[in-house]
Design a protein around this motif. Structure first.
Motif, mmCIF file in Angstrom:
data_model
loop_
_atom_site.group_PDB
_atom_site.id
_atom_site.type_symbol
_atom_site.label_atom_id
_atom_site.label_comp_id
_atom_site.label_asym_id
_atom_site.label_seq_id
_atom_site.Cartn_x
_atom_site.Cartn_y
_atom_site.Cartn_z
ATOM 1 N N GLU A 187 0.788 -1.192 0.166
ATOM 2 C CA GLU A 187 -0.136 -0.009 0.057
ATOM 3 C C GLU A 187 0.583 1.269 0.081
ATOM 4 O O GLU A 187 0.235 2.304 -0.406
ATOM 5 C CB GLU A 187 -0.989 0.101 1.418
ATOM 6 N N ASN A 188 1.914 1.339 0.526
ATOM 7 C CA ASN A 188 2.901 2.322 0.712
ATOM 8 C C ASN A 188 3.874 2.461 -0.604
ATOM 9 O O ASN A 188 4.689 3.077 -0.767
ATOM 10 C CB ASN A 188 3.732 2.307 2.097
ATOM 11 N N ARG A 189 3.719 1.524 -1.460
ATOM 12 C CA ARG A 189 4.842 1.230 -2.422
ATOM 13 C C ARG A 189 5.188 2.440 -3.281
ATOM 14 O O ARG A 189 6.324 2.799 -3.368
ATOM 15 C CB ARG A 189 4.447 0.324 -3.351
ATOM 16 N N ASN A 190 4.273 3.356 -3.763
ATOM 17 C CA ASN A 190 4.405 4.528 -4.369
ATOM 18 C C ASN A 190 5.284 5.617 -3.493
ATOM 19 O O ASN A 190 6.059 6.282 -4.136
ATOM 20 C CB ASN A 190 3.066 5.281 -4.920
ATOM 21 N N GLY A 204 -10.504 -21.173 -5.349
ATOM 22 C CA GLY A 204 -9.562 -20.310 -5.921
ATOM 23 C C GLY A 204 -10.142 -19.055 -6.294
ATOM 24 O O GLY A 204 -10.027 -18.005 -6.232
ATOM 25 N N MET A 205 -11.410 -19.258 -7.000
ATOM 26 C CA MET A 205 -12.364 -18.281 -7.494
ATOM 27 C C MET A 205 -12.604 -17.278 -6.387
ATOM 28 O O MET A 205 -12.955 -16.377 -6.491
ATOM 29 C CB MET A 205 -13.434 -18.821 -8.527
ATOM 30 N N ARG A 206 -13.324 -18.053 -5.209
ATOM 31 C CA ARG A 206 -13.774 -17.210 -4.293
ATOM 32 C C ARG A 206 -12.594 -16.317 -3.713
ATOM 33 O O ARG A 206 -12.856 -15.008 -3.459
ATOM 34 C CB ARG A 206 -14.258 -18.368 -3.163
ATOM 35 N N VAL A 207 -11.246 -16.697 -3.710
ATOM 36 C CA VAL A 207 -10.463 -16.013 -3.007
ATOM 37 C C VAL A 207 -10.030 -14.854 -3.933
ATOM 38 O O VAL A 207 -9.852 -13.722 -3.510
ATOM 39 C CB VAL A 207 -9.015 -17.058 -2.821
ATOM 40 N N VAL A 208 -9.947 -14.997 -5.230
ATOM 41 C CA VAL A 208 -9.881 -14.020 -6.374
ATOM 42 C C VAL A 208 -10.458 -13.051 -6.115
ATOM 43 O O VAL A 208 -10.458 -11.751 -5.962
ATOM 44 C CB VAL A 208 -9.538 -14.633 -7.470
ATOM 45 N N GLU A 209 -11.788 -13.381 -5.967
ATOM 46 C CA GLU A 209 -13.055 -12.264 -5.897
ATOM 47 C C GLU A 209 -12.843 -11.441 -4.812
ATOM 48 O O GLU A 209 -13.258 -10.413 -4.540
ATOM 49 C CB GLU A 209 -14.439 -12.887 -6.390
ATOM 50 N N ALA A 210 -12.616 -12.222 -3.479
ATOM 51 C CA ALA A 210 -12.744 -11.572 -2.236
ATOM 52 C C ALA A 210 -11.664 -10.787 -1.994
ATOM 53 O O ALA A 210 -11.714 -9.668 -1.520
ATOM 54 C CB ALA A 210 -12.590 -12.291 -1.115
ATOM 55 N N LYS A 262 -9.830 -9.432 -4.734
ATOM 56 C CA LYS A 262 -10.183 -8.012 -5.594
ATOM 57 C C LYS A 262 -11.131 -7.081 -4.898
ATOM 58 O O LYS A 262 -10.585 -5.896 -4.825
ATOM 59 C CB LYS A 262 -10.816 -8.329 -6.556
ATOM 60 N N ARG A 263 -11.967 -7.475 -3.949
ATOM 61 C CA ARG A 263 -12.878 -6.497 -3.243
ATOM 62 C C ARG A 263 -12.173 -5.849 -2.185
ATOM 63 O O ARG A 263 -12.256 -4.852 -1.918
ATOM 64 C CB ARG A 263 -14.070 -7.389 -2.853
ATOM 65 N N VAL A 264 -11.294 -6.900 -1.452
ATOM 66 C CA VAL A 264 -10.885 -6.470 0.046
ATOM 67 C C VAL A 264 -9.495 -5.667 -0.251
ATOM 68 O O VAL A 264 -9.199 -4.594 0.071
ATOM 69 C CB VAL A 264 -10.547 -7.543 0.877
ATOM 70 N N LEU A 265 -8.569 -6.009 -1.019
ATOM 71 C CA LEU A 265 -7.363 -5.727 -1.233
ATOM 72 C C LEU A 265 -6.993 -4.887 -2.742
ATOM 73 O O LEU A 265 -6.200 -3.859 -2.758
ATOM 74 C CB LEU A 265 -6.385 -6.753 -1.268
ATOM 75 N N TYR A 296 -1.107 -10.082 -3.529
ATOM 76 C CA TYR A 296 -1.813 -10.971 -3.014
ATOM 77 C C TYR A 296 -3.039 -11.726 -4.014
ATOM 78 O O TYR A 296 -3.060 -12.767 -4.154
ATOM 79 C CB TYR A 296 -2.533 -10.907 -1.782
ATOM 80 N N THR A 297 -3.712 -10.730 -4.454
ATOM 81 C CA THR A 297 -4.734 -11.046 -5.328
ATOM 82 C C THR A 297 -4.175 -11.675 -6.759
ATOM 83 O O THR A 297 -4.602 -12.628 -7.034
ATOM 84 C CB THR A 297 -5.476 -9.709 -6.066
#
Length: 819
Positions: free
Chosen positions: A353-356, A576-582, A584-587, A593-594
């Motif tokens: 999150e602080n990368r930039n 796997g699809m559940r983790v990807v969608e979540a 995307k929404r959270v992170l 991680y996404t």
């Protein structure tokens, strides 16, 4: 017309030089049969760029059919971006290819007579190492690696103009050919000095004669000291340096009238002079007061205030004069320490999150850390800086992070002691760096120290101690030391049970330990235990933390990997699809991680033979990682590696081989030729060559991998045995059955010893060896070995497994042939 600047409406004079330029480049130069080259040299701030710009605008009007291209040569990065923009603007075929040599494309385009008349400008061509190969140096391999002078286009309709501070380089560039017309304009009037003088006169409302008197009063020895590091042959002897003189007059005035501005200038002299975030300058009284101080420096032309990104630039000569002034006053070390303290306040942690933000400060922190100051604040800053470099995931920066990690560890030992928690954390970070570079011995040595110390200081049941056990076990596994790894993992199991009794099954520490143990079971291929434990952790975390908590999503991610390893593709894909969608929404869609979840889901699609979905998702991950992490980041290369496997599974051999070769070359460059990841890429590329029946290339590459793994990992390491197995298949494709049999005998014996006689990999090699013996006419041995293989596969895999059925049918056919 590819020039990134507007015309300067206040430009005046220099008519003689402008006329001289036109005569040499557009009159005399056009009569030859070669590319005309010229160079403008002079001290920084002399006005080389402004003169060139005015010349270009005049030539544009006078010669409308002449293409004019501007390329900044301040750094290899800016030069590459400019070349890319030129190739895109001119629509050169192949420019969009990420691996294209764009400098070569531009060179080829401009060298064609059909391109017509052109003028190519290289501004700030000061770095001789970028342009000219060092004497005695070996030619570099790879696209775009030649010195820039080799990329200069050649056409009798073309002209190349350089601006530079480096007289020697100017002569080599402009006089590269004996017939080349050369122009070396000596510019002795310094616009920077004139601008500073004008700013002072306007700010103080004085007349010119008064200012000239001020200049005359400045002491020669002070001016000489301030001029250190920017003397130039273009200034006559015994003449005061005009920039240093005007700087001293203005700085004295600023000290008297605006002490905060003088402090800001002193702080900025202790970091890189370009791209200085305004936030680095601390607010002393109020934000308004800060803006006034910056305004003072701007008014005296000491800084260039960039409105777009809230950054400041110091002119190089102002920067050097300020540093020399601080050195003369004995204040440089004091201001360097203050700057380090300020950087420690504003430099963020290494999170994505602080990368930039942390990227913005990297060059400034690097510069400040070069100082000889020894201070705890510097150690803290060095630690965070090293973590950020490590997060970049590039081998050159990993190596720098390693060096910094050693310094931090030694400083922590010296200040806090060997057993202090901060020291152990520093050691753990350094061990992780070694691990990612494939330096298992160095990682193990540190991890053993950490484990022993944590057991004594924290106890065997502490989460940090358990983490140390798991890390050391992982290193042992990477080294192929299975028994030692399992002994450590058994201790972890016992602690998990104790945790459940003492803290409760739903306690965060308990769940973290169970999650780590599930990952350990995965690495041991104890799938059933990994699945049971992973499912418990998922259910508990959903109940305690919530379905979208990052730790819950991590548990689901691990469980999906467990399903995939058991070939439970449907369950793996759903999770796997559940983790990807979540995620995307959270992170966010571009969070590392996404992207990792997307990459693993693409691998699952591969296993399901859902080729199009695997390719589409894999391509998305590659492009996103290139954009977010960079083309050479280890995660980017991993996603390219997976995409190459997708192509191979689709039998798109050409695409698989091309992408596989890109990954091999990139990993050699980024990680090193002997890194385990590099060797894995080479092994997979050898398998692709096998599929293409490119036997010679497959054999050569396979042999390289086998020898490298023997040297790096050991003769009995599982990866070494895998490479021997693949090389044996290559021999089979060439009908070199004696060589194949010799290798397979070695692999069978080694796998029995390392994995066990009934391990599926051992049985696969036994089956292959039986086929090889059959090809060699050793029927009795072949039948005996296949009979043993059938017996073990029935016992281990069951009668319904396809490998058992295949072995049984083969055995029946061979026995029938013998009757």
């Amino acid at each position: 017309w590819i020039v990134p600047f507007e015309r300067n409406p206040r430009f005046t004079g220099r008519e003689t030089q402008l006329a001289q330029l036109e005569e040499m480049l557009f009159t005399e130069g056009r009569s030859g049969d070669h590319t005309t080259k010229a160079a403008i040299i002079g001290l920084g701030g002399v006005g080389k760029t402004q003169l060139t710009l005015e010349f270009l605008f005049r030539m544009r009007k006078k010669y409308p059919d002449c293409s004019i291209v501007w390329i900044p040569a301040t750094s290899s990065e800016s030069l590459h971006r400019a070349y890319l923009a030129v190739a895109q603007e001119l629509g050169m075929p192949g420019w969009e290819d990420k691996e294209a040599d764009v400098k070569g494309l531009v060179q080829e385009y401009l060298s064609k007579e059909s391109t017509g008349q052109w003028l190519l400008v290289f501004d700030n061509a000061d770095d001789i190492d970028m342009w000219i190969a060092k004497a005695g140096s070996k030619p570099q391999s790879g696209q775009g690696s030649q010195p820039l002078i080799d990329y200069l286009p050649k056409s009798k309709q073309g002209t190349v103009l350089f601006t530079t501070r480096n007289r020697k380089l100017a002569v080599q560039l402009a006089q590269n050919n004996i017939d080349t017309s050369t122009l070396l304009l000596q510019l002795t009037y310094l616009p920077l000095a004139i601008v500073q003088a004008a700013a002072y006169i306007n700010e103080n409302g004085m007349i010119l004669t008064e200012y000239l008197s001020l200049l005359a009063e400045q002491e020669t020895d002070v001016i000489d000291l301030l001029s250190k590091d920017f003397e130039d042959d273009s200034r006559y002897p015994n003449v005061k340096n005009p920039v240093a003189t005007t700087w001293l007059v203005s700085f004295k005035q600023i000290q008297e009238r605006d002490s905060l501005a003088a402090e800001y200038l002193s702080l900025m002299a202790c970091v890189e002079p370009k791209d200085i975030p305004q936030y680095l300058l601390p607010i002393k009284q109020s934000k308004l007061r800060k803006m006034e101080a910056i305004g003072t420096l701007d008014a005296y032309s000491f800084v260039n205030r960039r409105r777009a990104d809230q950054c400041l630039d110091l002119h190089r000569l102002v920067y050097l004069a300020t540093r020399n002034w601080l050195r003369k006053q004995g204040h440089l070390a004091q201001w360097t320490e203050k700057t380090i303290e300020r950087l420690e306040e504003v430099f963020p942690d290494h999170s994505h999150e602080n990368r930039n933000t942390w990227r913005m400060y990297l060059s400034h922190v690097r510069f400040a850390l070069r100082s000889e100051i020894i201070h705890e604040t510097k150690t803290k800053l060095m630690w965070r800086y090293g973590l950020c470099l490590y997060r970049e995931g590039i081998q050159g920066r990993w190596k720098k992070a390693e060096d910094l990690g050693v310094q931090v560890m030694e400083a922590r030992k010296r200040v806090s002691g060997t057993d202090h928690l901060d020291t152990l954390t520093a050691m753990a970070n350094l061990a992780r760096n070694y691990w990612d570079q494939g330096q298992w011995k160095e990682a193990e040595k540190l991890q053993v120290q950490i484990l022993v110390t944590r057991e004594i200081a924290l106890g065997q049941n502490h989460p940090d101690t358990l983490t140390s056990m798991a890390n050391l076990a992982s290193t042992h596994r990477s080294q192929g030391r299975w028994q030692e790894a399992e002994q450590l993992e058994l201790q972890v199991v016992q602690v998990v049970e104790a945790r459940k009794r003492v803290l409760g099954a739903d306690h965060p520490y308990t769940l973290t330990t169970m999650s780590n143990l599930a990952s350990t079971y995965n690495s041991q291929e104890r799938w059933k235990e990994a699945e049971d434990l992973g499912s418990q952790v998922v259910e508990a975390r959903e109940r305690v933390l919530g379905a979208d908590h990052v730790n819950t999503l991590t548990s689901i991610h691990i469980l999906a990997l467990t399903y995939r390893s058991q070939k439970k593709w449907k369950e793996a894909a759903e999770l796997g699809m559940r983790v990807v969608e979540a995620r995307k929404r959270v992170l966010g869609a571009d969070h590392p991680y996404t992207l990792t979840s997307m990459s693993n889901l693409a691998s699952t699609y591969n296993s399901q033979e859902r080729w199009k979905e695997a390719k589409d998702l894999g391509s998305q991950v590659v492009e996103a990682r290139k954009r977010v992490l960079g083309a050479d980041h280890v995660d980017t290369l991993t996603s390219m590696h997976i995409l190459a496997l997708t192509y191979r599974n689709q039998k798109k051999w050409k695409e698989a081989a091309e992408l596989g070769m890109q990954v091999v070359e990139a990993r050699k460059r980024v990680l090193g030729a002997d890194h385990p990841y590099t060797l894995t890429s080479m092994s997979n590329l050898a398998s692709t060559y096998n599929s293409q029946e490119r036997w010679k290339e497959a054999e050569d590459l396979g042999s390289q991998v086998m020898e490298a793994r023997k040297r790096v990992l050991g003769a009995d390491h599982v990866d070494t045995l895998t490479s021997m197995h693949i090389l044996a298949l290559t021999y089979d494709g060439q009908k070199k059955w004696n060589e194949e049999a010799e290798l397979e005998v070695q692999v069978v014996e080694a796998r029995k010893k390392v994995l066990g006689a009934d391990h599926p990999y051992t049985l696969t090699t036994m089956s292959n060896l039986a086929y090889t013996w059959k090809d060699l006419g050793r029927d009795a041995q072949a039948i005996g070995l296949m009979r043993e293989c059938v017996r073990l596969r029935e016992l281990i895999l069951g009668v319904g497994h396809p490998d058992f059925t295949s072995s049984l049918n083969t055995l029946a056919r061979w026995e029938e042939e013998q009757e």
